[in-house]
Design an enzyme around this catalytic site. Structure first.
Site, short mmCIF file in Angstrom:
data_model
loop_
_atom_site.label_atom_id
_atom_site.label_comp_id
_atom_site.label_asym_id
_atom_site.label_seq_id
_atom_site.Cartn_x
_atom_site.Cartn_y
_atom_site.Cartn_z
N GLU A 136 2.16 3.79 -35.76
CA GLU A 136 3.53 3.45 -35.34
C GLU A 136 4.48 3.52 -36.52
OE1 GLU A 136 3.68 -0.21 -33.06
OE2 GLU A 136 1.76 0.18 -32.13
N GLU A 149 -2.87 -6.08 -31.77
CA GLU A 149 -2.29 -7.28 -32.40
C GLU A 149 -2.99 -8.59 -32.06
OE1 GLU A 149 1.90 -7.03 -31.46
OE2 GLU A 149 2.04 -4.99 -32.23
O1 G3I Z 1 12.65 -1.09 -18.92
C1 G3I Z 1 13.42 -2.29 -19.01
C2 G3I Z 1 14.75 -2.14 -18.33
O2 G3I Z 1 14.52 -1.93 -16.96
C3 G3I Z 1 15.60 -3.39 -18.58
O3 G3I Z 1 16.85 -3.22 -18.03
C4 G3I Z 1 15.74 -3.65 -20.07
C5 G3I Z 1 16.50 -4.94 -20.37
O4 G3I Z 1 16.06 -5.54 -21.57
O5 G3I Z 1 14.46 -3.77 -20.62
C6 G3I Z 1 13.67 -2.61 -20.48
O6 G3I Z 1 12.41 -2.86 -21.04
C7 G3I Z 1 12.36 -2.88 -22.43
C8 G3I Z 1 11.35 -1.82 -22.86
O7 G3I Z 1 11.17 -1.90 -24.24
C9 G3I Z 1 11.80 -0.40 -22.51
O8 G3I Z 1 12.96 -0.07 -23.22
C10 G3I Z 1 11.91 -4.25 -22.86
O9 G3I Z 1 12.90 -5.20 -22.59
C11 G3I Z 1 11.62 -4.25 -24.34
O10 G3I Z 1 11.03 -5.50 -24.70
C12 G3I Z 1 10.65 -3.14 -24.65
O11 G3I Z 1 10.44 -3.14 -26.03
C13 G3I Z 1 9.30 -2.43 -26.47
C14 G3I Z 1 8.36 -3.41 -27.17
O12 G3I Z 1 7.27 -2.70 -27.75
C15 G3I Z 1 7.79 -4.40 -26.19
O13 G3I Z 1 6.97 -3.77 -25.25
C16 G3I Z 1 9.74 -1.34 -27.41
O14 G3I Z 1 10.47 -0.35 -26.68
C17 G3I Z 1 8.52 -0.70 -28.07
O15 G3I Z 1 8.94 0.20 -29.08
C18 G3I Z 1 7.67 -1.77 -28.72
O16 G3I Z 1 6.52 -1.19 -29.27
C19 G3I Z 1 5.65 -2.07 -29.98
C20 G3I Z 1 4.24 -1.58 -29.77
O17 G3I Z 1 3.96 -1.52 -28.39
C21 G3I Z 1 3.23 -2.49 -30.50
N1 G3I Z 1 3.57 -2.64 -31.88
C22 G3I Z 1 4.93 -3.04 -32.19
C23 G3I Z 1 5.91 -2.06 -31.52
C24 G3I Z 1 7.33 -2.42 -31.86
O18 G3I Z 1 7.64 -3.67 -31.31
#
Ligand code: G3I
Length: 358
Positions: A254, A148
């Site tokens: 994705e 990105e």
């Molecule tokens: O693991 C922590 C947990 O300890 C905490 O309590 C909780 C509270 O919010 O957050 C948890 O982390 C979250 C993580 O996912 C695991 O579930 C993050 O907040 C959350 O922001 C994170 O979101 C991920 C996002 O990327 C950001 O990294 C999504 O699961 C994931 O599907 C998404 O994937 C992205 C690709 O990497 C890039 N392209 C877009 C795609 C969708 O956004």
């Protein structure tokens, strides 16, 4: 007689009972899924994963924030376990992601109270890539090296901290470091909405820039976060053809089809929708699931048509209960994948399987 019986049975039974995605698409391209972990996955989900998929992507645990939360402090336990279990299960791993503006700790860009210099930022990036891709050398089929980097706005590149500190150099250096660390891995540039409009042109510009500057890039990942009734089929086809014409492999990295209306397009996780509606909290209307199935089928028919250009099609999640689209851009009950929350096949699975057999 036996053949006739089998044929009739096949036509009548749900294809999902008889066929797996991995077998159905084996002549065309690999099919994958993103999961939060492989060793922590419940047994029924593991069975689904291995029956239907060839490739697995760690949804979060190989992002820079997860692997190097503080400078020099690498946390490899979860990623090691992911790879060990994937190997045991016979799955290949698509690495995600070495360089991204999101989920990237602030320390990469700071030098005490000041912003870090171009050299320091590049040195830290190279060290991160060398350490991570080097540790997993030979075990990762493909890496999303940079994720990105293209802007959704009028400018060419996203004004991220990487860009602010290094200009275009981080892109070139990231691919060079990844290739040096793991010469066998195929290296991908990965982004959302790059199939359409200005972002398709910017992607071509980026790919030429990388190639002109000697960066070893092997492929482009079209993320494929699409919304029902808005899947840009013609753009997707044009993009696959255009990226391949640059001498690159193409992957859909994705894939999902969002069924709940939202006001925000794309997949920028920093953008939120202030609405609160959750229209399908009690279930998704069958008519919507049927429409989703038709659109998935059309997509896979298109992917099949361009199988000579595509390496991989990966779903962003295993089943509806595990999709990021339940939480972005607001809390919603979503149904974007091929299995429901009870792991029962949805009409979309049958439709996709049929697209392999046509
Ligand atoms: O693991 C922590 C947990 O300890 C905490 O309590 C909780 C509270 O919010 O957050 C948890 O982390 C979250 C993580 O996912 C695991 O579930 C993050 O907040 C959350 O922001 C994170 O979101 C991920 C996002 O990327 C950001 O990294 C999504 O699961 C994931 O599907 C998404 O994937 C992205 C690709 O990497 C890039 N392209 C877009 C795609 C969708 O956004």
């Amino acid at each position: 007689m036996r053949a006739l019986f089998l044929l009739t049975w096949l036509l009548m039974a749900s294809l999902a009972d008889a066929q797996s995605l991995r077998e159905a698409f084996q002549p065309f391209f690999r099919v994958g899924a993103a999961v939060p972990s492989t060793e922590g996955l419940p047994e029924d989900e593991t069975a689904l994963l291995t029956r239907h998929f060839v490739s697995v992507t760690p949804e979060n645990l190989m992002k820079p924030e997860a692997l190097q939360p503080r400078e020099g402090t690498f946390r490899f336990e979860a990623a090691d376990a992911f790879l060990d279990r994937a190997k045991q299960l016979g799955l290949e791993v698509h690495g995600h992601t070495l360089v991204w503006h999101a989920q990237c700790p602030e320390w990469f860009f700071r030098d005490g109270a000041s912003p870090a210099s171009r050299e320091l930022v590049l040195e830290r990036m190279r060290k991160h890539i060398t350490t991570v891709a080097g540790r997993y050398r030979g075990r990762i089929a493909r890496w999303d090296v940079v994720n990105e980097a293209i802007s959704d706005g009028p400018e060419f590149l996203r004004p991220s901290k990487w860009f602010e500190a290094t200009g275009e150099d981080f892109l070139v250096e990231a691919f060079k470091s990844a290739h040096a660390a793991d010469p066998q891995a195929r290296l991908f540039y990965n982004d959302y909405q790059i199939e359409s409009g200005a972002k398709r042109g910017k992607t071509l510009r980026l790919l030429r820039l990388l190639s002109d500057r000697g960066a070893p890039v092997h492929g482009v990942g079209i993320q494929g976060h699409w919304s029902i009734d808005e899947v840009p089929f013609d753009d997707i086809e044009r993009a696959i053809i255009a990226f391949h014409a640059e001498g690159l492999r193409v992957a859909v990295t994705e894939l999902d089809i969002d069924v709940v209306p939202r006001r925000v397009a794309g997949a920028d996780i920093s953008v939120r929708d202030r609405a609160t509606e959750d229209p399908y909290a009690k279930g998704c209307p069958d008519e919507v699931l049927q429409r989703q199935a038709e659109q998935y089928a059309r997509l896979f028919t298109l992917f099949r048509k361009h199988a000579d250009k595509l390496d991989l099609v990966t779903f962003w999640g295993l089943h509806d209960g595990r999709s990021w689209l339940n939480g972005w851009p607001r809390q919603r009950t979503n149904y974007p994948l091929l299995w429901d929350r009870e792991l029962k096949p949805k009409p979309a699975l049958d439709a996709v399987l049929r697209a392999a057999l046509e």
